[in-house]
Design an enzyme around this catalytic site. Structure first.
Site, mmCIF file in Angstrom:
data_model
loop_
_atom_site.group_PDB
_atom_site.id
_atom_site.type_symbol
_atom_site.label_atom_id
_atom_site.label_comp_id
_atom_site.label_asym_id
_atom_site.label_seq_id
_atom_site.Cartn_x
_atom_site.Cartn_y
_atom_site.Cartn_z
ATOM 1 N N SER A 163 38.139 67.734 20.476
ATOM 2 C CA SER A 163 37.820 69.078 21.336
ATOM 3 C C SER A 163 39.247 69.206 21.691
ATOM 4 C CB SER A 163 37.091 68.881 22.581
ATOM 5 O OG SER A 163 37.344 69.831 23.342
ATOM 6 N N TYR A 216 36.529 63.538 30.330
ATOM 7 C CA TYR A 216 36.173 64.029 28.929
ATOM 8 C C TYR A 216 37.475 64.080 28.226
ATOM 9 C CZ TYR A 216 34.260 67.306 25.299
ATOM 10 O OH TYR A 216 34.150 67.858 24.276
#
Length: 539
Positions: A244, A258
């Protein structure tokens, strides 16, 4: 790249040489059987196998031969093609038109493929003729995607469906074992499984959430890579890890855990690219930006809030829309294909321009910039407005304040003020707070110490010679101004004087969350002036 450059060269020369009566065209072959593959050391049986595969998949039913290209070349060189110049004649047996994928028949294992990006990737691979392994934790979803894959497969190949939680070591082992038992090989491993949990470092369960995310986002990829190496080595296979842009930047609040997992996955990919390279295994990463999947609703967000979020993304992304799973599937398939044979250790960012556009999805910061009616301040205001901030434009010249304010936005407040005067400073702050009830960033451009404990960072930008209207405003003749900045450009190491945009970029960086570890710093933006000890007083 070389072939793309050659195509463009041909087009440019067609234009440049046309008035000389010279035509310039290009022939772009598909797969043509020559001795090239055997010259590179490929065994004759492997060469035969490759060209047989080409013949099966090409719409014309055969691979190309040199005579096909010779005929095309002779046509373009003949008077029969007198009206043709700057053209690329594709002679590929229908390769492009048929969207032929020569990875056909490969065994592709995709984790987290029961929904979202993973599901779309499985479907796209199945459509290209691959033998797909669909896996996830929800049996019904796994079955649904498996059926879609089987239905869309050109040869009706049935997808292997494996119910597994890849955060568990035993499930990882069973997944690899089931794949090898079914197909006796693995060609592509796509480590897509992962999820994010919002959490602040001050939350009591922060570390628990971090461990949960690491197990799914990182450890699963490590385990599956470790278990599949011996099979991928035999097929000279490929690993694609799905990360990501959150592994590259902190793009949203409360997701530090995250971000850490994705950053770790990026580094794992790079390390494995080096470690597994001599085994013929390529390892790459796709880093998506904001892609619309069901994950936000799964986390309990209302459909209205989800729509609102993705509408905001579409407004702010340079490409004008949010991502969709198909975008990522295309990127994954490319990295897994022979077309990416020279790529390993690469992060392919597919983010709609998020990083390049410095998009801020926290949007709506209130930025007060003094001296923003001209020069550096004006450009800084424009850049902040472009990024989505609420900008306060101020200066002593009403027309200039109005002009810059209009460029920023019709709703940006324009405050006429002389910040050398105490009352004007008070009025400026008061006007900003009345309009927005907050101030996020103060840029003291018109013109610092114990604010760290309050969470306030204070930095400075020190420009070198930046061309603005300041010198001519002081009465300097335009030719003298030109002469000065030409001298600057000649002596500065970067070979040019500064422009307001240069300083605006520095200001925006220091004001952004990207520089959260920077305070009390003087960022020198001077084209190398200090480093080279440039003397602008000499002639």
């Amino acid at each position: 790249m070389t072939k793309s450059a050659l195509d463009m060269f041909s087009k440019c020369m067609a234009v440049e040489l046309g008035d000389k009566g010279i035509r310039v065209n290009t022939v772009s072959p598909g797969c043509v059987r020559t001795t090239a593959r055997m010259t590179r050391g490929e065994a004759p049986e492997d060469t035969d196998k490759f060209y047989n595969k080409v013949s099966e998949r090409y719409p014309v039913g055969r691979h190309g031969v040199p005579e096909d290209m010779a005929t095309a070349i002779m046509y373009l060189a003949s008077d029969s093609a007198a009206f043709i110049t700057g053209t690329v004649l594709v002679a590929d047996g229908g390769h492009l038109a048929g969207n032929v994928d020569l990875s056909y028949g490969k065994v592709v294992l995709i984790t987290g493929s029961s929904t979202g990006i993973g599901a779309q990737t499985a479907i796209q691979f199945a459509k290209s003729g691959a033998q797909v392994v669909v896996t996830g934790r929800n049996g019904q979803r796994v079955s649904d995607v498996g059926k879609q894959c089987s239905d869309i497969s050109p040869k009706g190949l049935k997808a292997l469906e494996v119910l597994a939680d890849v955060s568990k070591e035993d499930d990882c082992k069973r997944l690899i074992q089931s794949t090898v038992e079914a197909f006796n090989r693995i060609d592509v491993l796509v480590n897509n499984a992962g999820f994010g949990l919002n959490s602040r470092i001050t939350d009591e369960d922060y570390c628990l959430k971090l461990d949960t995310m690491f197990a799914s986002n990182v450890k699963s990829a490590v385990r599956l890579t470790q278990l599949s190496v011996k099979y991928l080595e035999k097929t000279k296979g490929s690993i694609v890890n799905i990360s990501s842009i959150s592994g590259l930047i902190r793009d949203c609040p409360n997701i530090s855990g995250y971000c850490m997992t994705k950053s770790a996955l990026d580094m794992f990919s790079k390390c494995m690219a080096v470690e597994l390279g001599d085994k013929g295994i390529r390892v790459n990463t796709v880093s998506p930006g904001c892609v619309r999947t069901t994950c936000r609703i799964t986390r309990g967000e209302t459909p209205e809030d989800t729509d609102k979020f993705y509408n905001k993304v579409s407004e702010r992304y340079p490409i004008g829309r949010h991502g969709v799973p198909e975008d990522m599937a295309t990127a994954i398939m490319y990295l897994a294909s022979d077309r990416a044979a020279f790529l390993t250790g690469t992060i392919l960012v597919s983010d709609g321009g998020h990083l390049a556009g410095n998009v801020d999805l926290s949007y709506g910061k209130v930025v007060l910039i003094t001296g923003s009616s001209a020069g550096i301040g004006a450009q800084t205001a424009l850049q902040f407005a472009k990024s989505g901030a609420q900008v306060v434009v101020t200066g002593r010249n009403g027309q200039r304040v109005s002009d810059v304010g209009k460029q920023c936005s019709d709703i940006s407040p324009k405050v006429l003020a002389d910040v050398s005067k105490e009352d004007d400073c008070k009025r400026l702050i008061q006007s900003t707070v009345e309009a927005f009830n907050r101030i996020d960033v103060l840029v003291n451009n018109a013109g610092f110490v114990e604010l760290g404990p309050k969470g306030i960072r204070v930095n400075a930008v020190s420009p070198g010679a930046v061309r603005t209207s300041a010198r001519t405003t002081r009465g300097e003749a335009l030719e003298d101004t030109d002469k000065f900045y030409n001298k600057v450009s000649a002596r500065y190491p970067v070979g040019k004087h500064g422009v307001p945009e240069d300083i605006a970029n520095a200001v925006m960086y220091l004001a952004s969350d990207t520089s959260s570890f920077i305070t009390g710093t003087v960022l020198v933006a001077d084209g190398g002036n200090l480093a080279a000890n440039v003397n602008l007083t000499s002639t």
